[in-house]
Motif scaffolding. Sequence first.
Motif, PDB file in Angstrom:
ATOM      1  N   HIS A   7      39.248 -50.160  10.321  1.00 52.11           N
ATOM      2  CA  HIS A   7      40.145 -50.395  11.452  1.00 52.11           C
ATOM      3  C   HIS A   7      39.825 -51.722  12.129  1.00 52.11           C
ATOM      4  N   ASP A   8      40.780 -52.195  12.915  1.00 55.50           N
ATOM      5  CA  ASP A   8      40.532 -53.326  13.795  1.00 55.50           C
ATOM      6  C   ASP A   8      40.012 -52.801  15.132  1.00 55.50           C
ATOM      7  N   GLY A   9      39.891 -53.692  16.131  1.00 52.23           N
ATOM      8  CA  GLY A   9      39.236 -53.330  17.380  1.00 52.23           C
ATOM      9  C   GLY A   9      39.879 -52.200  18.143  1.00 52.23           C
ATOM     10  N   ASP A  10      41.209 -52.073  18.080  1.00 53.15           N
ATOM     11  CA  ASP A  10      41.890 -51.010  18.827  1.00 53.15           C
ATOM     12  C   ASP A  10      42.484 -49.946  17.917  1.00 53.15           C
ATOM     13  N   ALA A  11      42.209 -50.041  16.619  1.00 52.91           N
ATOM     14  CA  ALA A  11      42.590 -49.015  15.631  1.00 52.91           C
ATOM     15  C   ALA A  11      44.087 -48.816  15.488  1.00 52.91           C
ATOM     16  N   ASP A  12      44.889 -49.839  15.807  1.00 53.84           N
ATOM     17  CA  ASP A  12      46.302 -49.718  15.451  1.00 53.84           C
ATOM     18  C   ASP A  12      46.519 -50.147  14.000  1.00 53.84           C
ATOM     19  N   ARG A  13      45.545 -50.846  13.415  1.00 51.94           N
ATOM     20  CA  ARG A  13      45.630 -51.252  12.015  1.00 51.94           C
ATOM     21  C   ARG A  13      44.676 -50.439  11.143  1.00 51.94           C
ATOM     22  N   MET A  14      45.010 -50.319   9.882  1.00 48.03           N
ATOM     23  CA  MET A  14      44.155 -49.637   8.917  1.00 48.03           C
ATOM     24  C   MET A  14      44.282 -50.309   7.563  1.00 48.03           C
ATOM     25  N   MET A  15      43.161 -50.672   6.968  1.00 50.75           N
ATOM     26  CA  MET A  15      43.127 -51.179   5.601  1.00 50.75           C
ATOM     27  C   MET A  15      42.196 -50.298   4.783  1.00 50.75           C
ATOM     28  N   ALA A  16      42.203 -50.488   3.446  1.00 50.96           N
ATOM     29  CA  ALA A  16      41.482 -49.545   2.594  1.00 50.96           C
ATOM     30  C   ALA A  16      40.761 -50.229   1.438  1.00 50.96           C
ATOM     31  N   VAL A  17      39.740 -49.534   0.942  1.00 50.65           N
ATOM     32  CA  VAL A  17      38.950 -49.945  -0.215  1.00 50.65           C
ATOM     33  C   VAL A  17      38.953 -48.772  -1.196  1.00 50.65           C
ATOM     34  N   ASP A  18      39.178 -49.045  -2.479  1.00 53.56           N
ATOM     35  CA  ASP A  18      39.209 -47.937  -3.444  1.00 53.56           C
ATOM     36  C   ASP A  18      37.806 -47.539  -3.865  1.00 53.56           C
ATOM     37  N   GLU A  19      37.716 -46.515  -4.729  1.00 53.14           N
ATOM     38  CA  GLU A  19      36.421 -45.935  -5.083  1.00 53.14           C
ATOM     39  C   GLU A  19      35.524 -46.874  -5.876  1.00 53.14           C
TER      40      GLU A  19
END
Length: 438
Positions: free
Chosen positions: A229-241
């Motif tokens: 997440h970013d600082g205020d958690a309005d964004r979300m990114m991901a990493v695979d296994e």
Amino acid sequence: MFGTSGIRGAVGTDVTAELALAVGRAVASDGHDRIVVGRDVRESGELLTDALAAGVRECGSDVIDVGVAATPTIARAIEWLEADAGVVVTASHNPATDNGIKLWTPSGKAFGPGRRDAIERRIEESEYDLQSWDGLGSRERRDGAIDHHARTLREAVRIDEPPHVVVDVGNGTGGITASVLHELGCTVRTLNGQPDGSFPGRPSEPNRETLETLMTMVAETDADLGIAHDGDADRMMAVDETGAFVPKDSLLALFAREAASDGERIAAPVDTSLAVDDALATVGADVTRTQVGDVYVAERATEPDVSFGGEPSGAWIWPAETLCPDGPLAACKLVELVADRGPLSELAASIDTYPIRRASVEVTDKAAVMAAVEETVLERYDDVDTLDGVRVGTDGGWFLLRASGTEPLVRVTAEARDEATAESLYDDAREIVTESTE
């Protein structure tokens, strides 16, 4: 004063207590009687929130202070607390030197251009409805907003075989994600879980360059995926296994394909990849393009046949849940998808990726250049969209010419399904900008 994401800038110069006081006065004077206020973890947020609350109360409106929480938590609390509007003091993914103010409606949608303009006009003209001593508003502290948000997250997904997840909170307000995933039965490890507005663990914005520690941790453990997440958690990114960063357009395409069904649309900005169009075509759905900015995506998501909205920046909107970009909700949706459909690396690999070219051209007068660009493009091409900049569609791809909102630059983007076409479109686009500056 207001950009597409509210007010943001350096504390002490661009963003001050004086400005926060003025915003509070203006929001209250504009007819909002009951206003939810909250902030992210930046230390400057405390004094800005106090100033903003004072401005609201001076003009006779009541403040409901929900404290430090994720932006989607605060935005969702507006309806829950039966308020008229909400104000979040946050600079989102900006660095620690910055702070900002963003305004929200009870639906979870940020204030649109019309409402922002009304607030800005009141501030510029000092048009406030200041009250006498016996007409001041109250300030009430309310707990429970985080619990309310957590409950809605748990109800939004079903995870039958909970995976192992690493959550990089980024020293911000996204700890709710780790808590909810744990409650849903997942094995959860956290990174940068201590709230700290100086963001000592990594820069606030989650991207391929800033998530190296998360990528390494996921790769070297038995984790099934990583969330950031970013600082205020309005964004979300991901990493695979495997520890690989999931490309932003691929993540948008995965969410869109899962959310949409035959005949439906998803909302995405004009610079969204063809990969999203192609992924949706497999389920009989389409993309409707918007201006860049989550407020424009959210506005389009109010249309009845739009089932999802997203920006490659990491803002994801499920309109049936809320019109606010909700990073914790996106995290739960992605974990549900992996638990149901299998490894994230395989899901991401099912999305085609195409060559894309990007550059910025420095110009003296970007408004004049863009006017000349539009004139040239309309003469030369048939498929032209001027919703936000100038976007040209061709049989093999597209290009976009768009003025920067903050710098004397024209941004050039070109994408196609093969390298040669992408290069050709990019060259054509650059040439148009060059011609328009002469």
